[in-house]
Design a protein around this motif. Structure first.
Motif, PDB file in Angstrom:
ATOM      1  N   SER A 212      28.472 -27.920 -24.250  1.00  0.00           N
ATOM      2  CA  SER A 212      28.391 -28.776 -23.086  1.00  0.00           C
ATOM      3  C   SER A 212      29.298 -28.587 -22.053  1.00  0.00           C
ATOM      4  O   SER A 212      30.552 -27.745 -22.224  1.00  0.00           O
TER       5      SER A 212
ATOM      6  N   SER B 116      19.978 -31.197 -23.841  1.00  0.00           N
ATOM      7  CA  SER B 116      18.679 -31.928 -23.295  1.00  0.00           C
ATOM      8  C   SER B 116      17.335 -31.083 -23.300  1.00  0.00           C
ATOM      9  O   SER B 116      16.344 -31.412 -22.750  1.00  0.00           O
TER      10      SER B 116
ATOM     11  N   GLY C 266      18.692 -29.291 -15.695  1.00  0.00           N
ATOM     12  CA  GLY C 266      17.348 -29.491 -15.262  1.00  0.00           C
ATOM     13  C   GLY C 266      16.811 -30.695 -15.937  1.00  0.00           C
ATOM     14  O   GLY C 266      15.610 -31.151 -15.843  1.00  0.00           O
TER      15      GLY C 266
ATOM     16  N   ILE D 220      28.064 -29.230 -13.656  1.00  0.00           N
ATOM     17  CA  ILE D 220      26.958 -28.560 -13.499  1.00  0.00           C
ATOM     18  C   ILE D 220      26.896 -27.327 -13.060  1.00  0.00           C
ATOM     19  O   ILE D 220      26.387 -26.252 -12.298  1.00  0.00           O
TER      20      ILE D 220
ATOM     21  N   ILE E 295      26.218 -24.172 -14.345  1.00  0.00           N
ATOM     22  CA  ILE E 295      25.373 -23.600 -15.144  1.00  0.00           C
ATOM     23  C   ILE E 295      24.533 -22.675 -14.297  1.00  0.00           C
ATOM     24  O   ILE E 295      23.839 -23.312 -13.164  1.00  0.00           O
TER      25      ILE E 295
HETATM   26  N1  F0G Z   1      25.899 -34.759 -13.669  1.00  0.00           N
HETATM   27  C1  F0G Z   1      26.680 -34.982 -14.675  1.00  0.00           C
HETATM   28  C2  F0G Z   1      27.827 -35.822 -14.524  1.00  0.00           C
HETATM   29  C3  F0G Z   1      26.529 -34.071 -15.918  1.00  0.00           C
HETATM   30  O1  F0G Z   1      27.353 -33.948 -17.020  1.00  0.00           O
HETATM   31  C4  F0G Z   1      25.455 -33.271 -15.908  1.00  0.00           C
HETATM   32  C5  F0G Z   1      25.043 -32.208 -17.180  1.00  0.00           C
HETATM   33  C6  F0G Z   1      24.446 -33.212 -14.946  1.00  0.00           C
HETATM   34  C7  F0G Z   1      24.497 -34.260 -13.605  1.00  0.00           C
HETATM   35  C8  F0G Z   1      23.191 -32.605 -14.646  1.00  0.00           C
HETATM   36  O2  F0G Z   1      22.211 -33.003 -15.858  1.00  0.00           O
HETATM   37  O3  F0G Z   1      22.061 -30.743 -16.717  1.00  0.00           O
HETATM   38  O4  F0G Z   1      20.174 -32.758 -17.188  1.00  0.00           O
HETATM   39  O5  F0G Z   1      20.479 -31.301 -14.924  1.00  0.00           O
HETATM   40  N2  F0G Z   1      25.834 -32.192 -18.046  1.00  0.00           N
HETATM   41  C9  F0G Z   1      25.550 -31.428 -19.444  1.00  0.00           C
HETATM   42  C10 F0G Z   1      26.852 -31.694 -19.999  1.00  0.00           C
HETATM   43  C11 F0G Z   1      25.195 -30.208 -18.999  1.00  0.00           C
HETATM   44  O6  F0G Z   1      26.960 -30.814 -20.890  1.00  0.00           O
HETATM   45  O7  F0G Z   1      27.687 -32.724 -20.132  1.00  0.00           O
HETATM   46  P1  F0G Z   1      21.037 -31.897 -16.258  1.00  0.00           P
END
Ligand code: F0G
Length: 428
Positions: free
Chosen positions: A137, A209, A244, A314, A316
């Motif tokens: 995460s 996810s 994503g 994000i 990533i």
């Molecule tokens: N916004 C927030 C606040 C997030 O924590 C994440 C993803 C996203 C947007 C993007 O969503 O990955 O489904 O496209 N957080 C993940 C985490 C990766 O580990 O908390 P996504």
């Protein structure tokens, strides 16, 4: 299993997102990818029978009929979902938009949209008898899994990239009692390690996810948006994109509603209703999906090897759900763009100071994109000006106060002596 459980099970299947090979849903976790082509898996609801809303169930579980859990006794809920949809007139006026809404997902129990997915993921872990759960995460997933695992009494292990997650999120995972490991690498490395372990150990369920049960929970945000707009689809939905998963969940939610028929669910007319366009926003230093869209790529992305953005959620470079995300963007006639960190921080402040909504940096990317559009007026802007735009702001600003306070030291905030007249003199 109860008769109703068995009946319900017959209405869903697990299939490969790409080659459509089919699998038994209860086998999920013995493998995480299609055993034929290696792509991600998804849940499909077979019979589009009219779904009933069950308002007595907690949180997102009012949509129980549309979620692949067989027995209600296995629900692990913290009353997630049912987040407010704010009409943002002040900000809309400033940006030249007729109708702007923010769906504030920071109002979920652990402060992010992840709770929608995690309630389903952990309920499924309970239903399938898993001994342990695990995730990698950038912060929010770990906070959410830790909370739901605590509620379920199932141990959880979380892997986070060392030094790259917001302290508020780390504090949550600690408080909820997760076993935490910092990985000497980035998020993509952490997910690789977690995936390898869960693929080898069939007693531990991976709850990132790529897990399709998480997506089934996250799709409920779209159901709620349509309900809150009194049975109408918005024209555009703008949201941040990291791995994503969420953009694909949002698209799945709207598409399922469309298939079932809004008329059946809300007694509204379907005539003229059109699915919304989805616009996925990334941070410039971690934008493989926006870059793929920009180059017109449909069947691959070029991963970013050393992603960097202050919007740590994000950060990533190699999104596992890229294929589903691009699918959602192209099928909806949408788009994907990147914004700079400076634009993100400016947007975070503008949303807070005009609408009273404090979101974390990643969650401000949709607003940053709109602000950029209002300034540069690209072709895209014309389609947004007179339409209904919903921004999904995914996480609460309180999780990451350091990001906002960067550069602000206590001595920059005026000190006054403890008597009213000295302040009155300043204010006069
Ligand atoms: N916004 C927030 C606040 C997030 O924590 C994440 C993803 C996203 C947007 C993007 O969503 O990955 O489904 O496209 N957080 C993940 C985490 C990766 O580990 O908390 P996504």
């Amino acid at each position: 299993m109860s008769y109703q459980g068995l009946e319900k099970k017959r209405q869903f299947k697990l299939q490969c997102f790409s080659c459509k090979s089919e699998y038994n849903l209860d086998d999920y976790g013995k493998f995480y990818h299609c055993t034929k082509c290696g792509n991600l898996l998804e849940v499909k609801r077979l019979r589009q029978s009219p779904a009933e809303f069950e308002s007595k169930l907690p949180g997102i579980w009012k949509y129980f009929d549309l979620i692949p859990l067989w027995n209600k006794e296995n629900i692990v809920s913290l009353f997630e979902g049912d987040t407010s949809l704010f009409e943002c007139k002040n900000l809309g006026r400033q940006l030249g938009l007729k109708t702007l809404y923010v769906k504030f997902e920071g109002l979920n129990p652990t402060g992010s949209f992840k709770d929608r997915g995690m309630t389903v993921g952990v309920s499924k872990a309970k239903e399938l008898g898993y001994k342990r759960t695990m995730c990698a995460s950038t912060g929010n997933t770990s906070a959410s899994l830790a909370a739901y695992a605590a509620k379920a009494g199932i141990p959880c292990i979380v892997l986070v990239p060392k030094g790259k997650i917001a302290m508020g999120k780390m504090a949550q995972a600690i408080a909820y009692g997760a076993e935490i490991f910092q990985v000497d690498g980035n998020f993509d490395d952490s997910l690789r390690v977690a995936s390898e372990i869960c693929e080898r150990d069939n007693t531990t369920l991976l709850l990132n996810s790529l897990n399709p049960f998480r997506i089934e929970g996250q799709k409920t945000v779209s159901f709620e948006i349509v309900e809150q707009l009194c049975g109408k689809f918005p024209d555009s939905v703008i949201l941040p994109v990291g791995n994503g998963g969420n953009i694909s969940a949002v698209w799945k939610g709207f598409s399922e509603m469309f298939e079932i028929g809004l008329d059946r669910l809300f007694q509204t007319r379907l005539a003229g209703e059109k699915l919304p366009r989805l616009i996925g926003v990334q941070a410039e230093g971690a934008a493989p999906i926006a870059r793929a869209f920009e180059s017109g790529l449909k069947d691959r992305i070029d991963p970013v090897l050393s992603p960097h953005t202050e919007a740590s959620a994000i950060n990533i470079g190699s999104p596992v759900s890229w294929m589903k995300a691009l699918g959602a963007i192209y099928e909806s006639g949408g788009a994907s763009y990147a914004v700079s960190d400076d634009e993100i921080f400016a947007a975070q402040r503008v949303l807070a100071s005009t609408e009273g909504l404090f979101v974390e940096p990643a969650s401000a990317t949709p607003i940053a994109f709109l602000a950029k559009c209002a300034k540069e007026k690209p072709v895209e802007y014309a389609s947004l000006e007179d339409s209904t735009v919903v921004c999904i702001c995914t996480g609460n600003g309180l999780k990451d106060p350091n990001a906002l306070l960067k550069g602000v030291t206590p001595d920059q905030i005026q000190t006054i002596s403890a008597d009213a007249t000295s302040l009155e003199r300043i204010l006069a």
